[in-house]
Design a protein around this motif. Structure first.
Motif, PDB file in Angstrom:
ATOM      1  N   GLY A 353       0.892  -1.123   0.079  1.00  0.00           N
ATOM      2  CA  GLY A 353       0.220   0.054  -0.109  1.00  0.00           C
ATOM      3  C   GLY A 353       1.001   1.127   0.120  1.00  0.00           C
ATOM      4  O   GLY A 353       1.071   1.842   0.900  1.00  0.00           O
ATOM      5  N   THR A 354       1.481   1.042  -1.041  1.00  0.00           N
ATOM      6  CA  THR A 354       2.620   3.049  -0.840  1.00  0.00           C
ATOM      7  C   THR A 354       2.089   3.850  -0.815  1.00  0.00           C
ATOM      8  O   THR A 354       2.783   4.985  -0.851  1.00  0.00           O
ATOM      9  N   GLU A 355       0.141   4.156  -1.020  1.00  0.00           N
ATOM     10  CA  GLU A 355      -0.043   5.202  -1.504  1.00  0.00           C
ATOM     11  C   GLU A 355      -0.063   5.823   0.120  1.00  0.00           C
ATOM     12  O   GLU A 355      -0.401   7.174  -0.037  1.00  0.00           O
ATOM     13  N   LEU A 356      -0.068   4.730   0.983  1.00  0.00           N
ATOM     14  CA  LEU A 356       0.101   5.229   2.690  1.00  0.00           C
ATOM     15  C   LEU A 356       1.261   5.878   3.463  1.00  0.00           C
ATOM     16  O   LEU A 356       1.276   6.320   4.458  1.00  0.00           O
ATOM     17  N   ARG A 357       2.325   5.970   2.739  1.00  0.00           N
ATOM     18  CA  ARG A 357       3.110   6.071   2.323  1.00  0.00           C
ATOM     19  C   ARG A 357       3.773   8.070   3.525  1.00  0.00           C
ATOM     20  O   ARG A 357       3.173   8.647   2.898  1.00  0.00           O
ATOM     21  N   GLY A 358       4.296   7.559   4.251  1.00  0.00           N
ATOM     22  CA  GLY A 358       4.332   8.751   5.540  1.00  0.00           C
ATOM     23  C   GLY A 358       3.247   8.774   6.837  1.00  0.00           C
ATOM     24  O   GLY A 358       3.781   9.845   7.367  1.00  0.00           O
ATOM     25  N   LEU A 359       2.338   7.690   6.394  1.00  0.00           N
ATOM     26  CA  LEU A 359       1.382   8.225   7.625  1.00  0.00           C
ATOM     27  C   LEU A 359       2.334   7.745   9.061  1.00  0.00           C
ATOM     28  O   LEU A 359       2.891   6.359   8.667  1.00  0.00           O
ATOM     29  N   SER A 360       1.357   7.890   9.886  1.00  0.00           N
ATOM     30  CA  SER A 360       2.239   7.760  11.396  1.00  0.00           C
ATOM     31  C   SER A 360       2.589   6.094  11.764  1.00  0.00           C
ATOM     32  O   SER A 360       0.527   5.505  11.055  1.00  0.00           O
ATOM     33  N   ALA A 361       2.763   5.371  12.467  1.00  0.00           N
ATOM     34  CA  ALA A 361       2.535   4.156  12.506  1.00  0.00           C
ATOM     35  C   ALA A 361       1.641   3.855  13.580  1.00  0.00           C
ATOM     36  O   ALA A 361       1.380   5.385  14.218  1.00  0.00           O
ATOM     37  N   SER A 362       0.941   2.864  14.249  1.00  0.00           N
ATOM     38  CA  SER A 362       0.069   3.111  15.370  1.00  0.00           C
ATOM     39  C   SER A 362       0.565   3.714  16.311  1.00  0.00           C
ATOM     40  O   SER A 362       2.071   3.242  17.053  1.00  0.00           O
ATOM     41  N   ALA A 363       0.184   4.425  17.436  1.00  0.00           N
ATOM     42  CA  ALA A 363       0.458   5.209  18.008  1.00  0.00           C
ATOM     43  C   ALA A 363       1.007   3.781  19.650  1.00  0.00           C
ATOM     44  O   ALA A 363      -0.002   2.993  19.434  1.00  0.00           O
ATOM     45  N   SER A 364       1.248   4.454  20.355  1.00  0.00           N
ATOM     46  CA  SER A 364       1.657   3.998  21.765  1.00  0.00           C
ATOM     47  C   SER A 364       0.460   3.810  22.625  1.00  0.00           C
ATOM     48  O   SER A 364      -0.564   4.237  22.265  1.00  0.00           O
ATOM     49  N   LYS A 365       0.745   3.046  23.167  1.00  0.00           N
ATOM     50  CA  LYS A 365      -0.758   1.628  24.138  1.00  0.00           C
ATOM     51  C   LYS A 365      -1.135   3.187  25.612  1.00  0.00           C
ATOM     52  O   LYS A 365      -2.468   3.487  25.901  1.00  0.00           O
ATOM     53  N   SER A 366      -0.063   3.925  25.903  1.00  0.00           N
ATOM     54  CA  SER A 366      -0.409   5.238  26.431  1.00  0.00           C
ATOM     55  C   SER A 366      -1.035   6.490  25.686  1.00  0.00           C
ATOM     56  O   SER A 366      -1.547   6.868  26.566  1.00  0.00           O
ATOM     57  N   LEU A 367      -0.767   6.037  24.851  1.00  0.00           N
ATOM     58  CA  LEU A 367      -1.427   7.657  24.217  1.00  0.00           C
ATOM     59  C   LEU A 367      -3.219   7.345  23.927  1.00  0.00           C
ATOM     60  O   LEU A 367      -3.699   7.489  24.253  1.00  0.00           O
ATOM     61  N   GLY A 389      12.063  14.247  16.147  1.00  0.00           N
ATOM     62  CA  GLY A 389      12.635  14.390  14.487  1.00  0.00           C
ATOM     63  C   GLY A 389      10.815  13.390  14.219  1.00  0.00           C
ATOM     64  O   GLY A 389      10.679  13.462  13.211  1.00  0.00           O
ATOM     65  N   GLY A 390      10.016  13.363  14.810  1.00  0.00           N
ATOM     66  CA  GLY A 390       9.131  13.072  14.495  1.00  0.00           C
ATOM     67  C   GLY A 390       8.559  10.730  14.817  1.00  0.00           C
ATOM     68  O   GLY A 390       9.283  10.558  14.483  1.00  0.00           O
ATOM     69  N   GLY A 391       7.283  11.109  15.180  1.00  0.00           N
ATOM     70  CA  GLY A 391       6.805   9.592  15.400  1.00  0.00           C
ATOM     71  C   GLY A 391       7.338   8.677  13.812  1.00  0.00           C
ATOM     72  O   GLY A 391       7.713   8.840  13.000  1.00  0.00           O
ATOM     73  N   LEU A 392       7.484   7.036  14.269  1.00  0.00           N
ATOM     74  CA  LEU A 392       7.803   6.402  13.365  1.00  0.00           C
ATOM     75  C   LEU A 392       6.534   6.055  12.187  1.00  0.00           C
ATOM     76  O   LEU A 392       4.888   6.447  12.605  1.00  0.00           O
ATOM     77  N   ARG A 393       6.642   6.202  11.207  1.00  0.00           N
ATOM     78  CA  ARG A 393       5.714   6.288   9.698  1.00  0.00           C
ATOM     79  C   ARG A 393       5.937   4.746   9.814  1.00  0.00           C
ATOM     80  O   ARG A 393       6.372   3.577   9.626  1.00  0.00           O
ATOM     81  N   ILE A 394       4.632   4.387   8.983  1.00  0.00           N
ATOM     82  CA  ILE A 394       4.417   3.074   8.415  1.00  0.00           C
ATOM     83  C   ILE A 394       5.370   2.339   7.409  1.00  0.00           C
ATOM     84  O   ILE A 394       6.135   0.977   7.462  1.00  0.00           O
ATOM     85  N   ASP A 395       5.062   3.178   7.046  1.00  0.00           N
ATOM     86  CA  ASP A 395       6.737   2.779   5.884  1.00  0.00           C
ATOM     87  C   ASP A 395       8.182   2.287   6.538  1.00  0.00           C
ATOM     88  O   ASP A 395       8.954   2.019   5.534  1.00  0.00           O
ATOM     89  N   GLU A 396       8.345   2.983   7.326  1.00  0.00           N
ATOM     90  CA  GLU A 396       9.441   2.633   8.247  1.00  0.00           C
ATOM     91  C   GLU A 396       9.263   1.403   8.441  1.00  0.00           C
ATOM     92  O   GLU A 396      10.906   0.025   9.018  1.00  0.00           O
ATOM     93  N   LEU A 397       7.838   0.793   8.273  1.00  0.00           N
ATOM     94  CA  LEU A 397       7.948  -1.152   8.908  1.00  0.00           C
ATOM     95  C   LEU A 397       8.278  -1.501   7.790  1.00  0.00           C
ATOM     96  O   LEU A 397       8.209  -3.136   7.483  1.00  0.00           O
ATOM     97  N   TRP A 398       8.540  -1.480   6.615  1.00  0.00           N
ATOM     98  CA  TRP A 398       8.422  -2.395   5.001  1.00  0.00           C
ATOM     99  C   TRP A 398       9.870  -2.684   4.887  1.00  0.00           C
ATOM    100  O   TRP A 398      10.698  -2.082   5.320  1.00  0.00           O
ATOM    101  N   PRO A 399      10.000  -3.368   3.212  1.00  0.00           N
ATOM    102  CA  PRO A 399      11.432  -3.288   3.118  1.00  0.00           C
ATOM    103  C   PRO A 399      12.182  -2.530   3.201  1.00  0.00           C
ATOM    104  O   PRO A 399      11.713  -0.620   2.916  1.00  0.00           O
ATOM    105  N   THR A 400      13.256  -3.134   3.792  1.00  0.00           N
ATOM    106  CA  THR A 400      14.277  -1.433   3.468  1.00  0.00           C
ATOM    107  C   THR A 400      14.744  -0.988   2.233  1.00  0.00           C
ATOM    108  O   THR A 400      15.165  -2.270   1.198  1.00  0.00           O
ATOM    109  N   PRO A 401      15.091  -0.095   1.836  1.00  0.00           N
ATOM    110  CA  PRO A 401      15.456   0.669   0.426  1.00  0.00           C
ATOM    111  C   PRO A 401      16.802   0.314  -0.004  1.00  0.00           C
ATOM    112  O   PRO A 401      17.874   0.697   0.548  1.00  0.00           O
ATOM    113  N   PRO A 402      16.666   0.038  -0.873  1.00  0.00           N
ATOM    114  CA  PRO A 402      18.221  -1.108  -1.863  1.00  0.00           C
ATOM    115  C   PRO A 402      19.193   0.575  -0.922  1.00  0.00           C
ATOM    116  O   PRO A 402      20.235   0.372  -1.079  1.00  0.00           O
ATOM    117  N   ASP A 403      18.423   1.613  -1.226  1.00  0.00           N
ATOM    118  CA  ASP A 403      19.724   2.593  -1.124  1.00  0.00           C
ATOM    119  C   ASP A 403      19.850   3.173   0.020  1.00  0.00           C
ATOM    120  O   ASP A 403      20.800   4.175   0.407  1.00  0.00           O
TER     121      ASP A 403
END
Length: 440
Positions: A353-367, A389-403
């Motif tokens: 779902g590359t169209e979701l790139r940049g969205l925040s991953a799910s928030a912490s349990k405490s929040l 620097g900003g919270g984790l993005r959902i695309d940071e859980l995707w495959p590691t970019p080759p570059d």
């Protein structure tokens, strides 16, 4: 002249309850049983009523619903016109029904009548939702100030990708064990809702507070209860009831405001999960069309914004705005996982779902679980300090970019580790799916 001493006490039930030999609470205006079914409630003249169940008699244990029970229950719950109906959230009868979902509250008395599938507001019952101590009575979901960091129109066209793939798209190669894992997790979301044990983790607890519960979600949380303990052969009637409400939701979604649209999106997803996992409509063509409608609903809901303006500015947003944005994102992620289950069922490929790139991953349990505004604002201040620097993005859980170089890979893994320190079960599920699928 005084009325005869026993003229009222002998009238144990209204006409309908007396005919059905069911307990009648003789509530002023309309008894609970008739209110649940949307039926008129009348009393026969003294001495003419047939014998009902006396107040001190034991009632039968809850039994599976038959087809007539399903249709009767649906009569009092389905809306009859548009979204201009009263919500029924203040104990008033309405087209959406006056029943409220039980949620995590379970009755202490195991002798529950068959018709008592929902709790109905009763002036004599204490309010189970503490409002003033939690400050929940001050929640204001207007002027949310949300924005979109992505092109939401791509969400509505996602169903086309499996038939007309976009060049460069990456297929998600789910291992069989992960497909089974997603299946079981989503099935648990449907089951917990049908049984009235709670809500799925993409619905925030504040959305279920009676004073804040929006009609689409209110109807959904009550209506899916008819699917609990169905008698064999009743599945078709339950399916018809749910599908009719889904059609109604989709037809009316253009008239909803942003918060009602979120409730409609969540309700439509819950209905779809129940159809697939509880009612077994695995190869039903309706469900394939429902996924197209669901993605259109997701697109419309996302147009109202998926991120708080304050989030983008590294400031603390209003609690209400954050709740709506986080609930939207969680519902989106769940829909994408469900889409992958349906596509796997049909033997079609699932694309990242590359169209979701940049969205925040799910928030912490405490929040996500904070119970008061003060608690949430305090927790969010800590979050801002921990994530400069900003919270984790959902695309940071995707495959590691080759570059991405070695220091970049290390930083990314450290950010994921930090995110995992305080995720709830929803975040853990997202990580399990993405880690076992993409590695890293």
């Amino acid at each position: 002249m005084k009325a005869p001493r026993y003229s009222t006490s002998r009238q144990k039930a209204c006409q309908r309850c007396s005919t059905a030999k069911a307990r009648c609470d003789r509530k002023a205006g309309r008894c609970t049983r008739c209110a649940l079914r949307g039926l008129s409630c009348t009393y026969l003249p003294s001495g003419a009523a047939t014998r009902g169940v006396s107040d001190d008699e034991n009632v039968t244990q809850s039994q599976p619903l038959s087809t007539p029970d399903i249709l009767h229950a649906a009569e009092g719950l389905l809306p009859t016109s548009g979204c201009d109906q009263p919500t029924g959230l203040e104990g008033q009868s309405s087209a959406y029904g006056s029943a409220q979902p039980i949620g995590d509250t379970t009755p202490t008395d195991t002798s529950t009548a068959t018709s008592a599938k929902w709790r109905v507001p009763n002036d004599s019952r204490p309010n189970l939702t503490p409002r003033s101590p939690l400050g929940l009575d001050t929640l204001d979901f207007s002027c949310l100030e949300l924005l979109n960091p992505i092109n939401v129109d791509d969400i509505s066209n996602r169903w086309l990708n499996s038939f007309v793939p976009i060049p460069g798209q990456k297929v998600k190669e789910y291992p069989a064990s992960i497909t089974a894992f997603i299946y079981r997790i989503l099935k648990s979301y449907a089951a917990v809702t049908v049984r009235g044990r709670g809500v799925p983790p993409f619905v925030h607890f504040s959305q279920t507070i009676p004073a804040l519960l929006r009609p689409p979600l209110s109807t959904c949380l009550s209506l899916v209860r008819v699917c609990d303990k169905l008698l064999p052969g009743s599945e078709g009637a339950a399916t018809d009831v749910l599908q009719r409400e889904m059609d109604n939701l989709y037809e009316q979604h253009g008239t909803y405001d942003d918060v009602d649209l979120l409730a409609a999106f969540q309700a439509y997803l819950v209905y779809s999960l129940v159809l697939f996992f509880i009612l077994g409509r695995v190869s039903d063509p309706f469900l394939r069309q429902a996924m197209m409608n669901l993605q259109e609903l997701a697109c419309s809901c996302s147009r109202g914004g998926l991120v708080c303006v304050a989030e983008q500015q590294r400031a603390c947003p209003r609690w209400e705005a954050w709740v709506v944005a986080e609930a939207k994102r969680r519902t989106l992620f769940t829909m994408y996982l469900f889409d992958s289950v349906l596509l796997a069922q049909d033997g079609l490929p699932t694309f990242l779902g590359t169209e979701l790139r940049g969205l925040s991953a799910s928030a912490s349990k405490s929040l996500w679980s904070a119970q008061t505004r003060y608690e949430w604002e305090t927790t969010y201040s800590i979050y801002l300090a921990d994530w400069p620097g900003g919270g984790l993005r959902i695309d940071e859980l995707w495959p590691t970019p080759p570059d991405l170089d070695a220091p970049g890979i290390l930083e990314r893994r450290n950010r994921v580790d930090q995110w995992l320190e305080n995720v709830d079960e929803f975040g853990t599920m997202l990580y399990a799916v993405t880690s076992c699928t993409h590695g890293g």
